[in-house]
Design a protein around this motif. Sequence first.
Motif, PDB file in Angstrom:
ATOM      1  N   ILE A   1       4.589  55.210  24.956  1.00 33.62           N
ATOM      2  CA  ILE A   1       5.518  54.493  24.082  1.00 33.62           C
ATOM      3  C   ILE A   1       6.858  55.210  23.987  1.00 33.62           C
ATOM      4  CG2 ILE A   1       5.988  53.769  21.707  1.00 33.62           C
ATOM      5  CD1 ILE A   1       3.071  53.129  21.381  1.00 33.62           C
ATOM      6  N   GLN A   2       6.830  56.496  23.701  1.00 27.13           N
ATOM      7  CA  GLN A   2       8.061  57.242  23.475  1.00 27.13           C
ATOM      8  C   GLN A   2       8.525  57.898  24.769  1.00 27.13           C
ATOM      9  OE1 GLN A   2       6.832  59.788  20.164  1.00 27.13           O
ATOM     10  NE2 GLN A   2       7.865  58.399  18.754  1.00 27.13           N
TER      11      GLN A   2
ATOM     12  N   ASP B   1      12.188  52.804  26.381  1.00 24.61           N
ATOM     13  CA  ASP B   1      10.925  53.134  25.720  1.00 24.61           C
ATOM     14  C   ASP B   1       9.815  52.192  26.171  1.00 24.61           C
ATOM     15  OD1 ASP B   1      10.398  50.903  23.543  1.00 24.61           O
ATOM     16  OD2 ASP B   1      12.539  51.331  23.493  1.00 24.61           O
ATOM     17  N   GLY B   2       8.589  52.550  25.815  1.00 24.68           N
ATOM     18  CA  GLY B   2       7.445  51.806  26.293  1.00 24.68           C
ATOM     19  C   GLY B   2       7.374  50.372  25.817  1.00 24.68           C
ATOM     20  N   LEU B   3       7.755  50.103  24.574  1.00 25.44           N
ATOM     21  CA  LEU B   3       7.672  48.745  24.056  1.00 25.44           C
ATOM     22  C   LEU B   3       8.679  47.825  24.746  1.00 25.44           C
ATOM     23  CD1 LEU B   3       7.150  49.456  20.260  1.00 25.44           C
ATOM     24  CD2 LEU B   3       5.460  48.690  21.935  1.00 25.44           C
TER      25      LEU B   3
ATOM     26  N   ILE C   1      -1.412  50.751  26.719  1.00 27.85           N
ATOM     27  CA  ILE C   1      -0.513  51.666  26.031  1.00 27.85           C
ATOM     28  C   ILE C   1      -1.210  53.005  25.783  1.00 27.85           C
ATOM     29  CG2 ILE C   1       0.689  52.117  23.854  1.00 27.85           C
ATOM     30  CD1 ILE C   1       1.242  49.146  23.656  1.00 27.85           C
TER      31      ILE C   1
ATOM     32  N   THR D   1      -1.188  56.370  23.638  1.00 29.81           N
ATOM     33  CA  THR D   1      -0.655  56.685  22.322  1.00 29.81           C
ATOM     34  C   THR D   1      -1.273  57.953  21.741  1.00 29.81           C
ATOM     35  OG1 THR D   1      -0.231  55.759  20.118  1.00 29.81           O
ATOM     36  CG2 THR D   1      -2.372  55.305  21.092  1.00 29.81           C
TER      37      THR D   1
ATOM     38  N   ASN E   1       3.707  50.949  16.186  1.00 28.07           N
ATOM     39  CA  ASN E   1       4.050  50.702  17.580  1.00 28.07           C
ATOM     40  C   ASN E   1       2.873  50.131  18.357  1.00 28.07           C
ATOM     41  OD1 ASN E   1       6.690  51.569  17.362  1.00 28.07           O
ATOM     42  ND2 ASN E   1       6.252  53.658  17.995  1.00 28.07           N
TER      43      ASN E   1
ATOM     44  N   GLY F   1       2.794  46.613  20.212  1.00 27.90           N
ATOM     45  CA  GLY F   1       2.453  46.516  21.625  1.00 27.90           C
ATOM     46  C   GLY F   1       1.390  45.467  21.887  1.00 27.90           C
TER      47      GLY F   1
END
Length: 217
Positions: free
Chosen positions: A55-56, A61-63, A80, A82, A89, A93
């Motif tokens: 994600i970060q 960014d991942g989203l 995802i 995490t 988040n 997602g």
Amino acid sequence: MIRVLITDDEPLIRAGIRLILNSADDIDVVAEAADGREAVELARTHRADVVLLDIQMPVMDGLTALTELRRAVPGARVLILTTFGLQENVLRGLSAGSAGFLLKDSAPAELIGAVRAAAAGDAYLSPAATRHVVDSLAAGTPAHRTEQARRRLDALTERELAVLELLGEGLSNADAGRRIHMSEATVKTYVSRILAKLNCENRVQAALLARDAGLGG
């Protein structure tokens, strides 16, 4: 062969995941990306079946990358990656169309199982992460949400309620089956019925509904 793209801005994380996935005979890690933009490009180039997405990350960014991936490579399934503390988040997602999420420190067998499940078209939600998300978001459930959730649960049979309660605890199908003396396949069938009856897209939504209703205390 399941074609996998690993996306994480930390080289050591990518290397560890690659090592685990390459131990499976039916999985081929076709590429690695260090940011979301690169992930979109490589997923398209290498025709990835499953994309593991942090994600970060820098650049994209991942989203944001998830949205781009769904548009550019609609056949790819996105899992995802995490850590605890990213509940919002994770839920964003899932709403954006990811195939699920798992923790970066998941056991090797769980990581491989998640990739296989995603490739097969199933959603995979890490039991440990599910439990953490549900516990965090269910704290202080308003009375009106509790009443609404209980009304929705009226559609379930006693056996379905028992399975749903275990989802609320974050148990996997296998662990739930052992708890109530069912086969994993039977639990999976019950979970499918529960999601359909409750109009939930995934296990996290069903687990949250169980907690809203106060199921299991």
